[in-house]
Design a protein around this motif. Sequence first.
Motif, PDB file in Angstrom:
ATOM      1  N   PRO A  37       0.844  -1.200   0.000  1.00 26.69           N
ATOM      2  CA  PRO A  37       0.000   0.000   0.000  1.00 26.69           C
ATOM      3  C   PRO A  37       0.879   1.250   0.000  1.00 26.69           C
ATOM      4  CG  PRO A  37      -0.660  -1.523   1.744  1.00 26.69           C
ATOM      5  CD  PRO A  37       0.621  -2.029   1.184  1.00 26.69           C
ATOM      6  N   VAL A  38       0.434   2.275  -0.718  1.00 32.71           N
ATOM      7  CA  VAL A  38       1.170   3.535  -0.745  1.00 32.71           C
ATOM      8  C   VAL A  38       0.620   4.524   0.275  1.00 32.71           C
ATOM      9  CG1 VAL A  38       1.984   3.311  -3.112  1.00 32.71           C
ATOM     10  CG2 VAL A  38      -0.230   4.365  -2.691  1.00 32.71           C
ATOM     11  N   ARG A  39      -0.639   4.333   0.655  1.00 32.00           N
ATOM     12  CA  ARG A  39      -1.276   5.147   1.692  1.00 32.00           C
ATOM     13  C   ARG A  39      -2.610   4.519   2.031  1.00 32.00           C
ATOM     14  NH1 ARG A  39      -4.901   9.299  -0.144  1.00 32.00           N
ATOM     15  NH2 ARG A  39      -5.196   9.181  -2.389  1.00 32.00           N
ATOM     16  N   ARG A  40      -3.367   5.182   2.889  1.00 34.16           N
ATOM     17  CA  ARG A  40      -4.676   4.667   3.290  1.00 34.16           C
ATOM     18  C   ARG A  40      -5.736   5.723   3.029  1.00 34.16           C
ATOM     19  NH1 ARG A  40      -3.946   0.039   5.823  1.00 34.16           N
ATOM     20  NH2 ARG A  40      -6.009  -0.175   6.658  1.00 34.16           N
ATOM     21  N   LYS A  41      -6.946   5.252   2.778  1.00 34.70           N
ATOM     22  CA  LYS A  41      -8.131   6.114   2.697  1.00 34.70           C
ATOM     23  C   LYS A  41      -9.103   5.543   3.707  1.00 34.70           C
ATOM     24  CE  LYS A  41     -11.629   7.845  -0.457  1.00 34.70           C
ATOM     25  NZ  LYS A  41     -12.128   7.807  -1.839  1.00 34.70           N
ATOM     26  N   GLY A  42      -9.183   6.173   4.867  1.00 34.08           N
ATOM     27  CA  GLY A  42      -9.958   5.580   5.958  1.00 34.08           C
ATOM     28  C   GLY A  42      -9.282   4.294   6.394  1.00 34.08           C
ATOM     29  N   ARG A  43     -10.028   3.202   6.378  1.00 36.13           N
ATOM     30  CA  ARG A  43      -9.458   1.911   6.752  1.00 36.13           C
ATOM     31  C   ARG A  43      -8.915   1.129   5.562  1.00 36.13           C
ATOM     32  NH1 ARG A  43     -13.774  -0.993  10.532  1.00 36.13           N
ATOM     33  NH2 ARG A  43     -13.119  -2.588   9.078  1.00 36.13           N
ATOM     34  N   SER A  44      -9.153   1.631   4.354  1.00 35.24           N
ATOM     35  CA  SER A  44      -8.768   0.896   3.147  1.00 35.24           C
ATOM     36  C   SER A  44      -7.366   1.261   2.681  1.00 35.24           C
ATOM     37  CB  SER A  44      -9.737   1.219   2.004  1.00 35.24           C
ATOM     38  OG  SER A  44     -11.044   0.839   2.336  1.00 35.24           O
ATOM     39  N   PRO A  45      -6.521   0.251   2.479  1.00 33.37           N
ATOM     40  CA  PRO A  45      -5.215   0.551   1.893  1.00 33.37           C
ATOM     41  C   PRO A  45      -5.375   0.915   0.423  1.00 33.37           C
ATOM     42  CG  PRO A  45      -5.480  -1.817   2.177  1.00 33.37           C
ATOM     43  CD  PRO A  45      -6.691  -1.166   2.784  1.00 33.37           C
ATOM     44  N   LEU A  46      -4.542   1.822  -0.048  1.00 32.58           N
ATOM     45  CA  LEU A  46      -4.539   2.211  -1.450  1.00 32.58           C
ATOM     46  C   LEU A  46      -3.244   1.741  -2.089  1.00 32.58           C
ATOM     47  CD1 LEU A  46      -5.935   5.848  -1.223  1.00 32.58           C
ATOM     48  CD2 LEU A  46      -7.180   3.759  -1.808  1.00 32.58           C
ATOM     49  N   TYR A  47      -3.350   1.250  -3.302  1.00 37.42           N
ATOM     50  CA  TYR A  47      -2.207   0.719  -4.032  1.00 37.42           C
ATOM     51  C   TYR A  47      -1.990   1.541  -5.287  1.00 37.42           C
ATOM     52  CZ  TYR A  47      -3.470  -3.210  -1.099  1.00 37.42           C
ATOM     53  OH  TYR A  47      -3.792  -3.988  -0.027  1.00 37.42           O
ATOM     54  N   ARG A  48      -0.739   1.649  -5.733  1.00 38.40           N
ATOM     55  CA  ARG A  48      -0.453   2.279  -7.023  1.00 38.40           C
ATOM     56  C   ARG A  48      -0.948   1.319  -8.087  1.00 38.40           C
ATOM     57  NH1 ARG A  48       3.578   1.347 -10.162  1.00 38.40           N
ATOM     58  NH2 ARG A  48       3.907   2.744 -11.903  1.00 38.40           N
ATOM     59  N   PHE A  49      -1.810   1.799  -8.985  1.00 40.76           N
ATOM     60  CA  PHE A  49      -2.441   0.936  -9.971  1.00 40.76           C
ATOM     61  C   PHE A  49      -1.404   0.228 -10.835  1.00 40.76           C
ATOM     62  CE2 PHE A  49      -5.149   0.277 -13.870  1.00 40.76           C
ATOM     63  CZ  PHE A  49      -5.884  -0.749 -13.315  1.00 40.76           C
ATOM     64  N   GLY A  50      -0.331   0.900 -11.179  1.00 50.96           N
ATOM     65  CA  GLY A  50       0.719   0.277 -11.973  1.00 50.96           C
ATOM     66  C   GLY A  50       1.347  -0.919 -11.273  1.00 50.96           C
ATOM     67  N   ASP A  51       1.475  -0.861  -9.940  1.00 52.92           N
ATOM     68  CA  ASP A  51       2.027  -1.991  -9.179  1.00 52.92           C
ATOM     69  C   ASP A  51       1.092  -3.202  -9.248  1.00 52.92           C
ATOM     70  OD1 ASP A  51       4.158  -0.384  -8.467  1.00 52.92           O
ATOM     71  OD2 ASP A  51       3.370   0.051  -6.445  1.00 52.92           O
ATOM     72  N   VAL A  52      -0.201  -2.939  -9.183  1.00 58.81           N
ATOM     73  CA  VAL A  52      -1.176  -4.034  -9.254  1.00 58.81           C
ATOM     74  C   VAL A  52      -1.156  -4.657 -10.653  1.00 58.81           C
ATOM     75  CG1 VAL A  52      -3.593  -4.684  -8.951  1.00 58.81           C
ATOM     76  CG2 VAL A  52      -2.592  -2.922  -7.488  1.00 58.81           C
ATOM     77  N   ILE A  53      -1.056  -3.813 -11.684  1.00 60.63           N
ATOM     78  CA  ILE A  53      -0.970  -4.334 -13.052  1.00 60.63           C
ATOM     79  C   ILE A  53       0.283  -5.192 -13.212  1.00 60.63           C
ATOM     80  CG2 ILE A  53      -0.575  -3.663 -15.462  1.00 60.63           C
ATOM     81  CD1 ILE A  53      -2.490  -1.341 -14.984  1.00 60.63           C
ATOM     82  N   ASP A  54       1.405  -4.734 -12.660  1.00 61.25           N
ATOM     83  CA  ASP A  54       2.647  -5.512 -12.747  1.00 61.25           C
ATOM     84  C   ASP A  54       2.500  -6.862 -12.050  1.00 61.25           C
ATOM     85  OD1 ASP A  54       3.827  -3.436 -14.146  1.00 61.25           O
ATOM     86  OD2 ASP A  54       4.938  -2.667 -12.399  1.00 61.25           O
ATOM     87  N   ALA A  55       1.872  -6.883 -10.874  1.00 60.83           N
ATOM     88  CA  ALA A  55       1.664  -8.145 -10.153  1.00 60.83           C
ATOM     89  C   ALA A  55       0.768  -9.079 -10.960  1.00 60.83           C
ATOM     90  CB  ALA A  55       1.057  -7.880  -8.775  1.00 60.83           C
TER      91      ALA A  55
END
Length: 74
Positions: A37-55
Amino acid sequence: MWTYDLEADVTAAQAARALGISRQVVAMWKANGKIKPVRRKGRSPLYRFGDVIDANADALSSGHSHRSPRPVAA
């Protein structure tokens, strides 16, 4: 043509919906250290979309597809 911002911060649900995978797959990649995660929005972790695409690309290239099954037309 639809384009995605690879630098955008997205929730697991948003990333999963865009890639046609489940949120649990995104959670598994986090647990395995494939994405962080790069940061959080409330209780939800946020991910860089490019990292998810790479995974996802790594999973597909290694033969571990996590795509949701599509209904077969009768």
